[in-house]
Design a protein around this motif. Structure first.
Motif, PDB file in Angstrom:
ATOM      1  N   SER A 245      24.875   2.283  41.609  1.00 13.84           N
ATOM      2  CA  SER A 245      25.812   1.532  40.553  1.00 13.84           C
ATOM      3  C   SER A 245      25.738   2.171  39.410  1.00 13.84           C
ATOM      4  O   SER A 245      26.386   1.937  38.981  1.00 13.84           O
ATOM      5  N   LEU A 246      24.252   2.361  39.035  1.00 14.64           N
ATOM      6  CA  LEU A 246      24.232   2.802  37.664  1.00 14.64           C
ATOM      7  C   LEU A 246      24.525   4.060  37.387  1.00 14.64           C
ATOM      8  O   LEU A 246      25.400   5.316  38.150  1.00 14.64           O
ATOM      9  N   GLU A 247      25.154   3.596  35.874  1.00  8.99           N
ATOM     10  CA  GLU A 247      26.295   4.869  35.198  1.00  8.99           C
ATOM     11  C   GLU A 247      24.951   5.795  34.471  1.00  8.99           C
ATOM     12  O   GLU A 247      24.358   5.161  33.727  1.00  8.99           O
ATOM     13  N   ILE A 248      25.014   8.014  35.163  1.00  9.74           N
ATOM     14  CA  ILE A 248      24.198   7.919  34.335  1.00  9.74           C
ATOM     15  C   ILE A 248      25.591   8.441  33.347  1.00  9.74           C
ATOM     16  O   ILE A 248      25.814   9.600  33.366  1.00  9.74           O
ATOM     17  N   VAL A 249      24.608   8.829  31.566  1.00  5.96           N
ATOM     18  CA  VAL A 249      25.058   9.306  30.438  1.00  5.96           C
ATOM     19  C   VAL A 249      24.244  11.026  30.309  1.00  5.96           C
ATOM     20  O   VAL A 249      23.364  10.388  30.099  1.00  5.96           O
ATOM     21  N   THR A 250      24.853  11.688  30.222  1.00  6.41           N
ATOM     22  CA  THR A 250      23.581  12.549  29.267  1.00  6.41           C
ATOM     23  C   THR A 250      24.347  13.205  28.701  1.00  6.41           C
ATOM     24  O   THR A 250      25.499  13.727  27.714  1.00  6.41           O
ATOM     25  N   MET A 251      23.466  13.445  27.820  1.00  5.54           N
ATOM     26  CA  MET A 251      23.022  13.755  25.927  1.00  5.54           C
ATOM     27  C   MET A 251      22.280  14.933  26.043  1.00  5.54           C
ATOM     28  O   MET A 251      21.206  14.918  26.624  1.00  5.54           O
TER      29      MET A 251
END
Length: 365
Positions: A245-251
């Protein structure tokens, strides 16, 4: 023998009721497991925030029917929802059938390195730990860095930020075939080393867990993936967290440090300045606690936690971020604006300041 038989009888009844409540809680958890299994089979996420809101609102309505404080119902149901989310996440992780990989943890004795070791081992991966500080109990360990670099498909770098440049130079000379993944809170100090590693043909990407090493449930947790330009490496590392359920945010790595200047540097700085002002006031923490308001309690609780963290780590976050001067300027300008508005005889400037703050936070709703 007790001289308070009535009180003893009342307490015994309360214990019986507590037992019945916990028996019902256990029944609810078993039902939550069935729900979690159904969600998994139908490709639905663990969390359904709309349903959670409805359940919490229903708890408040039931409390009103029995003339109970609605917040009591919300807190009880919130705890039960947390238990349900936990068992549903465990179901999801047990069912993960990704490929087993050989993963090296460099700096595994540190808090975040140890968390990564436990997490990846729980997913079925083959974990090998290297740390000059010693062994991580319960895992395969080696004192030979070259062994980790030669054997592992993924190399997770959890060494202190102060050692980052030396580490990258060592790794660049060894030319390992595995993907190099750092966990540093800042990327500015290692950008040049990352570029050199990529130029030498190494596969590199970068992570920043926005949660602490004590976290168990991954729901509501964010993992930043700061891309170094190798899309295949990014996807391969993101796959290590698939099915959670981890949210991965890419930048990009460049975008990362400007954002961290605000969400880490500024938030830490505000708390340090708050604490410094209190320490200079001449009043003790105990004296202020006696007259504490709700806002003070919330702020002082956060400031107290920040004050107890690793001072060298927090120094590095401020000192090594190339965007810190920009953040300090914003802080000084904002403090000057606040002071001018608060000391003005005309309240309109202060009202405007408050309304600007409301508008900023309303944007995310």
């Amino acid at each position: 023998m007790s001289r308070r038989p009535k009180l003893d009888r009342l307490r015994a009844r309360i214990r019986e009721i507590d037992r019945r409540i916990l028996e019902l809680a256990d029944e609810r958890v078993r039902l939550a497991e069935e729900v979690g299994q159904w969600k998994l089979e139908n490709s639905l996420p663990v969390r359904d925030f709309e349903t959670e809101r409805e359940v919490l609102a229903n708890a408040e309505r039931i409390c009103l029917e029995f003339d109970l404080e609605p917040t009591l119902g919300r807190e009880i149901i919130r705890a039960l929802i947390g238990g349900a989310v936990k068992v549903q996440e465990e179901i999801r992780e047990r069912r993960f059938h990704g490929s087993k990989r050989r993963i090296g943890i460099l700096g595994g004795r540190g808090k975040m390195g140890a968390w990564m070791a436990r997490y990846l081992y729980s997913r079925g991966h083959d974990v090998l730990v290297h740390d000059i500080a010693g062994r991580l109990p319960g895992f395969r360990n080696t004192s030979r860095l070259e062994k980790v670099l030669a054997e592992c498909e993924v190399l997770i770098v959890a060494v202190p930020l102060a050692d980052a440049k030396d580490f990258y130079r060592t790794v660049r000379r060894a030319k390992p075939g595995g993907i190099i993944v750092d966990l540093f809170s800042l990327k500015s100090p290692i950008l040049t080393e990352i570029e050199r590693a990529r130029a030498a043909g190494l596969r590199v990407t970068s992570l920043h867990p926005l949660f602490g090493p004590d976290v168990y449930l991954l729901s509501d947790c964010i993992l930043l993936l700061a891309s170094c330009g190798d899309g295949d490496a990014d996807r391969s590392v993101a796959d290590l967290f698939a099915g959670t359920s981890l949210e991965i945010v890419t930048m990009t790595v460049e975008e990362h440090d400007r954002a961290m200047g605000l969400v880490l540097g500024l938030s830490h700085g505000v708390n340090f300045v708050f604490t410094e002002a209190l320490a200079r006031s001449g009043l003790s923490a105990a004296a202020l606690r006696k007259v504490a308001t709700t806002t003070y309690k919330k702020q002082s609780a956060t400031a107290s936690e920040v004050a107890r963290e690793n001072p060298r780590l927090y120094y590095d976050i401020q000192h090594l971020n190339r965007y810190s001067p920009e953040v300090f300027a914003l802080f000084e300008q904002s403090l000057a604006t606040f002071r001018k508005a608060a000391t003005s005889r005309d309240p309109r400037a202060f009202t405007k300041l408050v309304e600007r703050g409301r508008a900023f936070f309303d944007e995310e709703r």
